[in-house]
Design an enzyme around this catalytic site. Structure first.
Site, PDB file in Angstrom:
ATOM      1  N   SER A 133       0.853  -1.185   0.000  1.00  0.00           N
ATOM      2  CA  SER A 133       0.000   0.000   0.000  1.00  0.00           C
ATOM      3  C   SER A 133       0.890   1.236   0.000  1.00  0.00           C
ATOM      4  CB  SER A 133      -0.947  -0.033   1.202  1.00  0.00           C
ATOM      5  OG  SER A 133      -1.814   1.075   1.187  1.00  0.00           O
ATOM      6  N   TYR A 147      -4.742   8.702  -6.322  1.00  0.00           N
ATOM      7  CA  TYR A 147      -3.835   7.682  -5.783  1.00  0.00           C
ATOM      8  C   TYR A 147      -4.215   7.338  -4.346  1.00  0.00           C
ATOM      9  CZ  TYR A 147       0.579   5.424  -4.447  1.00  0.00           C
ATOM     10  OH  TYR A 147       1.529   4.535  -4.000  1.00  0.00           O
ATOM     11  N   LYS A 151      -5.631   3.748  -2.616  1.00  0.00           N
ATOM     12  CA  LYS A 151      -4.959   3.076  -1.504  1.00  0.00           C
ATOM     13  C   LYS A 151      -5.863   2.987  -0.274  1.00  0.00           C
ATOM     14  CE  LYS A 151      -1.051   2.165  -3.534  1.00  0.00           C
ATOM     15  NZ  LYS A 151      -0.656   0.763  -3.824  1.00  0.00           N
TER      16      LYS A 151
END
Length: 282
Positions: A133, A147, A151
């Site tokens: 991660s 992004y 995650k």
């Protein structure tokens, strides 16, 4: 611990390539994968098996690839979900397609590949699922929303997976690197918005700053990988310790995660009377 068979995605550079080298050095076997097979053929010289794998392929195709991977050594013991990239842009700047592309790799591709391998682990009642991660799974930095969202979503999905499979003999790990000297910020992996509209100076400064940071990040990828292998194998740094579900790595990651946790605890206490006041009175 007996010899393990690892399947690692995104092995053309960075963490993925380092995983291959470190796994071989530990005496385990590894199947290195990448979208472009030609970029990882050199890893065969280390003793690794190589396989073309694009995690954004259709589920049926991924299942076929997993079957090929299992056939190489007869089993897979560890899956390292490492493949991913970062998209830069503001909420106003990024297109719907930009968000979809980010999620298709960082989230949906990872989910599809993991689901393709799960029956193998479930049948054997054994296996480790390791997900790479990011600090961005804790904090949404400006202009990294897509992004960070991918995650955050990944970590929630994996936490649910852990709760569903813990009683099946499957171990699940999330490794959360801060700023490490991989190629994540290289031109091949750092995708900036294609918008032609005027962008704020702050955005341009962010993009320029990330570009300048490429190959200047403080974190050593080899140390990250070695610790991850320790955690999987429960040796080295992990020997005698409780194996964590989440493990932030990097000084910046430690500082930022600690700060967010402390702030969250402070707010919970400050607003406790309000937070706990919402049940029915009867």
């Amino acid at each position: 611990m007996p010899q393990l068979i690892w399947l690692v995605t995104g092995c053309s550079s960075g963490f993925g390539e380092q995983f291959v080298q470190s796994i071989i050095n530990r005496g385990d076997k590894v199947i290195a994968t990448a979208r472009n097979l030609s970029k990882i053929l050199h890893l065969q010289q280390t003793g690794a098996a190589t396989l073309q794998l694009d995690i954004t392929d259709a589920g049926q195709s991924l299942s076929s690839t997993i079957n090929k991977a299992i056939a190489i050594y007869g089993r897979i013991d560890v899956l390292v979900n490492n493949a991913g990239f970062i998209t830069i842009g503001s909420w106003a700047d990024l297109s719907h397609e930009d968000w979809l592309a980010q999620f298709n790799t960082n989230l949906f591709g990872t989910i599809k590949l993991t689901r393709a391998l799960l029956p193998h682990f479930t049948q054997r009642r054994s296996g480790t699922l390791a997900f790479i991660s990011s600090l961005s799974g804790w904090i949404g930095h400006g202009y990294c929303g897509a992004y960070a969202a991918s995650k955050f979503a990944l970590e929630g999905a994996v936490e649910a997976l852990r709760n569903e499979t813990a009683n099946l003999g499957i171990k699940t790990l999330i490794m959360e690197p801060g700023r490490f000297r991989t190629l994540l910020l290289s031109s091949n992996n750092l995708k900036a918005s294609r918008s032609t509209e005027s962008r704020p100076a702050e955005y341009e400064e962010k993009l320029e700053g990330l570009g300048k940071e490429d190959q200047r990040q403080p974190g050593d990828p080899k140390k990250f990988v070695e610790i991850t292998i320790d955690v999987v194998r429960e040796e080295g740094f992990a020997k005698g310790r409780e194996v964590p579900f989440r493990l932030p790595l990097g000084i910046d990651c430690y500082d930022d995660v600690k700060s967010k946790c402390e702030e969250t605890l402070r707010l919970l206490e400050e607003w406790k009377d309000v937070t706990t006041s919402t049940d029915f009175d009867d």
